[in-house]
Design a protein around this motif. Structure first.
Motif, PDB file in Angstrom:
ATOM      1  N   LYS A 129      16.274   7.568  20.891  1.00 35.88           N
ATOM      2  CA  LYS A 129      14.924   7.996  20.515  1.00 35.88           C
ATOM      3  C   LYS A 129      14.223   8.696  21.682  1.00 35.88           C
ATOM      4  O   LYS A 129      14.503   9.854  21.972  1.00 35.88           O
ATOM      5  CB  LYS A 129      14.149   6.774  19.999  1.00 35.88           C
ATOM      6  N   LYS A 130      13.324   8.031  22.378  1.00 31.34           N
ATOM      7  CA  LYS A 130      12.525   8.730  23.380  1.00 31.34           C
ATOM      8  C   LYS A 130      13.357   9.137  24.604  1.00 31.34           C
ATOM      9  O   LYS A 130      13.154  10.213  25.177  1.00 31.34           O
ATOM     10  CB  LYS A 130      11.319   7.884  23.794  1.00 31.34           C
ATOM     11  N   PHE A 184      10.786   4.459  12.861  1.00 33.93           N
ATOM     12  CA  PHE A 184      10.404   3.258  13.617  1.00 33.93           C
ATOM     13  C   PHE A 184       8.883   3.310  13.646  1.00 33.93           C
ATOM     14  O   PHE A 184       8.282   3.772  14.607  1.00 33.93           O
ATOM     15  CB  PHE A 184      11.031   3.311  15.018  1.00 33.93           C
ATOM     16  N   ARG A 226       6.342  -3.067  14.345  1.00 30.67           N
ATOM     17  CA  ARG A 226       6.980  -1.874  13.767  1.00 30.67           C
ATOM     18  C   ARG A 226       7.910  -2.222  12.615  1.00 30.67           C
ATOM     19  O   ARG A 226       8.370  -3.353  12.495  1.00 30.67           O
ATOM     20  CB  ARG A 226       7.818  -1.175  14.858  1.00 30.67           C
ATOM     21  N   HIS A 251       7.527  15.846  20.575  1.00 22.21           N
ATOM     22  CA  HIS A 251       7.069  14.600  19.950  1.00 22.21           C
ATOM     23  C   HIS A 251       6.236  14.982  18.722  1.00 22.21           C
ATOM     24  O   HIS A 251       5.020  14.852  18.717  1.00 22.21           O
ATOM     25  CB  HIS A 251       6.224  13.817  20.972  1.00 22.21           C
ATOM     26  N   ARG A 254       6.574   0.244  24.938  1.00 24.05           N
ATOM     27  CA  ARG A 254       7.149   1.031  26.027  1.00 24.05           C
ATOM     28  C   ARG A 254       6.438   0.692  27.334  1.00 24.05           C
ATOM     29  O   ARG A 254       5.284   0.293  27.355  1.00 24.05           O
ATOM     30  CB  ARG A 254       7.001   2.533  25.747  1.00 24.05           C
ATOM     31  N   ASP A 272       8.503  11.737  13.916  1.00 24.32           N
ATOM     32  CA  ASP A 272       8.264  11.435  15.337  1.00 24.32           C
ATOM     33  C   ASP A 272       8.809  12.499  16.293  1.00 24.32           C
ATOM     34  O   ASP A 272       8.189  12.762  17.304  1.00 24.32           O
ATOM     35  CB  ASP A 272       8.880  10.070  15.679  1.00 24.32           C
ATOM     36  N   SER A 302       1.427   8.763  20.678  1.00 22.30           N
ATOM     37  CA  SER A 302       1.905   7.547  20.035  1.00 22.30           C
ATOM     38  C   SER A 302       0.764   6.809  19.335  1.00 22.30           C
ATOM     39  O   SER A 302      -0.330   6.676  19.899  1.00 22.30           O
ATOM     40  CB  SER A 302       2.530   6.631  21.079  1.00 22.30           C
ATOM     41  N   GLY A 362      11.300   2.102  22.103  1.00 20.11           N
ATOM     42  CA  GLY A 362      11.581   3.251  22.947  1.00 20.11           C
ATOM     43  C   GLY A 362      12.211   2.904  24.290  1.00 20.11           C
ATOM     44  O   GLY A 362      12.785   3.778  24.950  1.00 20.11           O
ATOM     45  N   ALA A 404       0.969   1.442  21.756  1.00 19.93           N
ATOM     46  CA  ALA A 404       2.379   1.834  21.773  1.00 19.93           C
ATOM     47  C   ALA A 404       2.988   1.712  23.163  1.00 19.93           C
ATOM     48  O   ALA A 404       4.200   1.664  23.313  1.00 19.93           O
ATOM     49  CB  ALA A 404       2.550   3.250  21.245  1.00 19.93           C
TER      50      ALA A 404
HETATM   51  C1  SPV Z   1       6.003   5.930  20.405  1.00 19.62           C
HETATM   52  O1  SPV Z   1       5.558   5.103  21.213  1.00 19.62           O
HETATM   53  O2  SPV Z   1       5.663   7.134  20.421  1.00 19.62           O
HETATM   54  C2  SPV Z   1       6.950   5.488  19.354  1.00 19.62           C
HETATM   55  C3  SPV Z   1       7.498   4.128  19.435  1.00 19.62           C
HETATM   56  O3  SPV Z   1       7.300   6.269  18.488  1.00 19.62           O
HETATM   57  S1  SPV Z   1       8.735   3.976  20.633  1.00 19.62           S
HETATM   58  O4  SPV Z   1      10.041   4.075  19.965  1.00 19.62           O
HETATM   59  O5  SPV Z   1       8.614   2.641  21.233  1.00 19.62           O
HETATM   60  O6  SPV Z   1       8.638   5.015  21.609  1.00 19.62           O
END
Ligand code: SPV
Ligand code: GTP
Ligand code: MN
Length: 587
Positions: free
Chosen positions: A210-211, A304, A371, A231, A74, A282, A253, A204, A433
């Motif tokens: 996801k995020k 992931f 990952r 989270h 990220r 997560d 993370s 992410g 991460a």
């Molecule tokens: C994190 O960085 O908290 C993750 C991986 O779970 S990501 O999907 O890249 O955010």
């Protein structure tokens, strides 16, 4: 699947048409989530080298993807929250005015899908039939994103049907673009339920459910609708009496969520009948039920997870989950095409994550943020409750981070307000991460520093508001699996042994476990925990169970300064709690 007609889908169809006109793809494909579709996409990715087939005997149906070496995590410095009022995004976010954000992104998206296919991915975050779930549509030109979204979310026809019924959904537009770090932005428009992400194909940054959706947009939405998007992992802990308590835990993370969610109890506990089941690893969405308890769902359908460090010894459930039908990203390879990473404890790497001959002096075989993507159903500890539309009732909320010094193994908040302060004051060392330096201490309130879609001051107020006299709130704890000794070694064995700490928490919930009151909260003595069979040095005993007044005085001064950074918007109740404890520490 073709675009459906119907009034509630008009806005979706119109948006897709607008995006196609802007990005100019050669073709538009609506994803239905079927096996046939996945096979066709996978074959195309194998043909163009996006996916490398792994050993079919040892890892059936599994693939390796190597991302661009400059696109492996990220990018927090390129992530923006665009609210009309800058203060609504808060000092915790990078901000841009919505009109400027759109203009910047639309210029990048202009004609960017020429020669490519544009995929339209309808998805549902959470069980399809849950009132707690929310839908989105991601448009992307990356087949790798489609394949990952298929595992990580409930993607395809049922999600589209729910969107048709409900009418509203989060709009996510993504293109890998040129993968140029200077032309890369992850932009959020929470007031419009919109995301625009350009220039990265990684995790992410690119899997927008996801995020981007489930945390940044959802946290904003949750505030106005009276729920929480966090989270956090969610696990079920069953004791020998057959009673199950659900625990939600927020660690930053790469600080242990996947590992705790899949914990296998130590030998003696197994014999006695203790069991951990995994609801999520997560993200956790929770809201008070009619009985006032917080009910939680995992909005995701897959994991992931961080590959390095995953072994038979550290996380056997994760290792068992990823023996088949798994996409590995940026791991190394053995001579017979099996995936390999540091800490795996078996096999020898010959090729590193960049596809070059492995040379330990040059770089690790697997990228530290490599990952695996796998369906949650493949996990031996998978909980059927993951599909429960009602969610699971949460008995305890746990905060924690990587704290090499000062912070003991575990302590308990006196009440909800104190618990919110413990979450707000969380600190942790940075990890791989996100791009940037690793091992630097920073405040990461509730593990949401990179993910809260609005001003932290308002976020803490929202948390405090749950204590309204009607709710039956969970107990709040803080843990630290990462305390180090003089020699730099971890003092607590961690992993499966963490169950001992969870047992103490449930004992506190049930009123059966002991603790000592201190200004920072209630600490167990070593004899309040079952430590049978654990070897701990004298140094470990002192540091894991001790309360270091002088260090905490400094820590609380620093927490006070941190809260002040948010100005008058920071809730007085939280500042009062900090001041009360700071004063007690001086006594
Ligand atoms: C994190 O960085 O908290 C993750 C991986 O779970 S990501 O999907 O890249 O955010
Ligand atoms: P994200 O997916 O980035 O949100 O990470 P996560 O919070 O799920 O972290 P994960 O469980 O993948 O763990 C990250 C790293 O921490 C791995 O290398 C683990 O081996 C290590 N780790 C996890 N639990 C423990 C523990 O109890 N003790 C120690 N020492 N290390 C741990
Ligand atoms: Mn995470």
């Amino acid at each position: 699947m073709s675009a459906l007609a119907g009034s509630s889908l008009d806005s979706l169809n119109q948006w897709v048409a607008r995006v196609a006109a802007l990005t100019q793809p050669d073709a538009v494909h609506w994803c239905d989530g079927s096996d046939a579709e996945n096979e066709a996409l996978t074959a195309a990715m194998q043909a163009d080298g996006t996916l490398i087939k792994l050993n079919e005997q040892t890892h059936p149906g599994s693939w390796l993807h190597r991302s661009d070496p400059e696109d492996v995590a990220r990018v927090e410095h390129l992530t923006f929250v665009c609210t009309s009022d800058r203060d609504d995004a808060g000092p915790n976010n990078h901000w841009m005015a919505p009109a400027d954000g759109h203009a910047k992104m639309d210029a990048l998206f202009q004609g960017c899908m020429r020669g490519r296919t544009m995929y339209v991915i309808p998805y549902c975050m959470g069980p399809i039939d849950s009132p707690l779930s929310r839908c989105g549509v991601e448009i992307t030109d990356s087949r790798y994103v489609v394949a990952n979204m298929r595992i990580m979310t409930r993607m395809g026809a049922p999600a589209l049907a729910r969107i048709e019924r409900e009418g509203n959904f989060v709009k996510g537009l993504h293109s890998t673009g040129e993968l140029d770090p200077d032309r890369r932005f992850i932009m959020h428009f929470p007031e419009e339920l919109e995301i625009k992400s350009y220039g990265s194909g990684y995790g992410g940054n690119a899997l927008l459910g996801k995020k981007c959706h489930a945390l940044r947009i959802a946290s904003h939405q949750a505030r106005s609708e009276g729920w929480l998007a966090e989270h956090m992992l969610i696990l079920g802990l069953e004791n020998p009496q057959g009673e199950t308590h659900y625990i939600a835990a927020a660690f930053p993370s790469a600080c242990g969520k996947t590992n705790l969610a899949m914990l296998i109890p130590p030998e003696g506990y197994l014999k006695d009948g203790w069991k951990v089941t995994t609801v999520g690893d997560d993200i956790c969405w929770m809201r008070p039920g009619s009985d006032g308890r917080l009910y939680a769902i995992n909005p995701e359908a897959g994991f992931f997870g961080v590959a390095p460090g995953t072994s038979k010894k550290s996380n056997p459930n994760a290792l068992a989950s990823i023996q088949s039908n798994t996409i590995f990203t940026n791991v190394g390879l053995t001579a017979d095409n099996q995936p390999w990473w540091e800490g795996l404890d078996e096999g020898e790497p010959v090729t590193d994550w960049r596809g070059e001959p492995y040379d330990a002096a040059k770089r690790p075989a697997a990228h530290p943020n490599s990952r695996f993507t796998v369906s949650a159903r493949q996990c031996p500890s998978y909980s059927q409750e993951s599909e429960n539309p009602v969610g699971v009732p949460i008995s305890a909320i746990v905060f924690g981070g990587r704290r090499p010094s000062l912070v003991p193994l575990v302590f308990e908040a006196r009440d909800w307000t104190h618990g919110v302060l413990i979450g707000a004051a969380m600190g942790s060392e940075t990890t791989a991460a996100a791009t940037g330096a690793v091992g630097v201490m920073r405040r990461d309130p509730m593990a949401m520093k990179p993910f809260c879609g609005y001003n932290f001051a308002d976020y803490f107020s929202h948390w405090l508001d749950f204590d309204n006299g009607r709710n039956q709130l969970p107990k709040v704890f803080h843990v630290n699996w990462f305390r180090r000794g003089e020699q730099g070694d971890f003092l607590w064995p961690g992993f499966g042994e963490n169950l001992r700490v969870l047992e103490w928490m449930i004992g506190r919930v049930n009123g059966t476990a002991g603790a000592v009151e201190t200004p920072i909260g209630n600490l167990p003595t070593a004899s309040d925990l079952n430590l049978e069979g654990v070897e701990l040095s004298t140094e470990a005993m002192e540091k894991l169970f001790g309360f270091e007044r002088a260090g905490w005085q400094q820590e609380f001064a620093s927490i006070g300064e941190y809260l002040e950074e948010y100005g008058p918007r920071m809730p007085q109740a939280l500042k009062g709690e900090q001041q009360r404890i700071a004063a007690q520490l001086q006594e």
